[in-house]
Design an enzyme around this catalytic site. Structure first.
Site, mmCIF file in Angstrom:
data_model
loop_
_atom_site.group_PDB
_atom_site.id
_atom_site.type_symbol
_atom_site.label_atom_id
_atom_site.label_comp_id
_atom_site.label_asym_id
_atom_site.label_seq_id
_atom_site.Cartn_x
_atom_site.Cartn_y
_atom_site.Cartn_z
ATOM 1 C CB CYS A 137 6.747 6.852 -8.698
ATOM 2 S SG CYS A 137 8.993 8.159 -8.013
ATOM 3 C CG HIS A 281 7.909 4.630 -4.561
ATOM 4 N ND1 HIS A 281 7.454 5.159 -5.946
ATOM 5 C CD2 HIS A 281 6.189 4.379 -4.299
ATOM 6 C CE1 HIS A 281 6.445 4.472 -5.647
ATOM 7 N NE2 HIS A 281 5.488 3.915 -4.761
ATOM 8 C CG ASN A 301 2.709 2.710 -5.139
ATOM 9 O OD1 ASN A 301 2.612 3.292 -6.157
ATOM 10 N ND2 ASN A 301 2.613 0.974 -4.735
#
Length: 333
Positions: A137, A281, A301
């Site tokens: 991520c 994250h 995202n």
């Protein structure tokens, strides 16, 4: 008429050949079909089915609370522990992250800020990506911010190689970086790489969801950033909003492994408890807004278009929800 035609066509073909939407997924067989899941053996399939049923039960129990829709997604066959480890590998160093932060808040010279601001309406942002089974991520967030800057400032639409970041900042390959490939990493380290070396485009160094040895000789034009800055730890909403407006989308680190964010569909996520230990994250903030009296952030995202609203999610603003204000970084060209 078009809907009736599609329904009729589905009725005529073999049972199961028309994929349900994520909201319509009620069985493990539907889940496997929608997300193309294939497992190594019967034991793994049984384990994945168990996790899927747990997530489906959670979604059904929480759907509609506070006006939020939750939905099954690609990660619904993972346990909570596995999902959290998948995001960060359990290896983020918060002392290091805080050392990177500015010591003082921004000087309040920005005056009034608009009620709504959304970079998607002002520039052509690149497509939503899917990090898959790699905890990358941090690479997707850093590359996505750089792509946004090239679109906003230079009107260039490019897709940069996250795989190059995963491979070439891996500390076993280059000990000057603090990243662990698919295990965990820091977007600030990714920006350092983009300052020193630059990134080629995705098509020159494709993503493959695993850590591999860096290929420094890959051909292609390299795209750089000139610098980056992390805001003060736990910055005010106003400082974050001003930074987004002035500098473009920003990287944030947050608590992403909780079921509320993990299963988010439509609506504004509100009131989720948080502490630093759960930061796991990296995503991108592209703007903010207000709907029916609720202030929210717009999150981009890297879990594909099957998560949230086409890959974007909305989280309440004003309470440091999920730790959104804690680690905020912008880059410059």
């Amino acid at each position: 008429m078009k809907f009736l035609l599609v329904a009729a066509l589905c009725a005529l073909v073999a049972i199961g050949s028309c994929k349900p939407t994520r909201e319509e997924i009620k069985t493990f067989e539907q889940f496997k079909k929608v997300f193309g899941k294939v497992y190594r053996n019967a034991e793994e399939e049984a384990r994945r089915e168990h996790h899927f049923k747990e997530q489906l039960k959670w979604v059904e129990e929480h759907n509609g609370i506070d006006g939020v829709e939750y939905a099954i997604n690609e990660y619904s066959d993972m346990s909570e522990q596995e999902f959290s480890f998948h995001l960060s590998g359990g290896g983020l160093n918060f002392t290091y992250m805080k050392m990177e932060a500015a010591k003082e808040p921004l000087i309040n010279t920005y005056g009034s800020l608009p009620q709504n601001f959304d970079w998607r309406q002002k520039a052509r942002l690149t497509r939503i990506r899917q990090q898959g089974s790699c905890g990358s991520c941090w690479a997707f967030a850093a590359a996505g911010v750089a792509e946004s800057l090239y679109s906003i400032q230079k009107q260039q639409s490019i897709e940069l190689s996250e795989q190059e970041l995963v491979d070439c900042t891996y500390n076993r390959y280059d000990s000057s970086y603090q990243c662990n490939g698919c295990g965990s990493g820091y977007s600030t380290e990714a920006f350092k790489y983009m300052i020193r070396t630059g990134l080629v485009e995705e098509e020159n160094y494709p993503y493959n969801m695993r850590t591999q040895w860096c290929n420094p000789d890959v051909e292609g034009q390299r795209y750089h950033v000139s610098g980056y800055q992390q805001l003060r730890y736990q910055s005010s909403d106003e400082d974050v909003m001003y930074t987004i407006q002035q500098h473009g989308p920003v990287v944030i680190y947050m608590h992403g492994s909780n079921n509320y964010f993990r299963n988010l569909g439509n609506g504004v996520l509100r009131g989720v408890a948080y502490n630093d230990a759960y930061t796991d994250h990296a995503v991108i903030l592209v703007g903010w807004g207000t709907v029916q009296g609720v202030d929210y952030w717009i999150i981009r995202n890297s879990w594909g278009t099957g998560w949230g609203n086409g890959g974007y999610g909305y989280v309440e603003r004003g309470h440091n929800s999920l730790g959104i204000n804690n680690f905020v970084t912008y880059a410059t060209l």
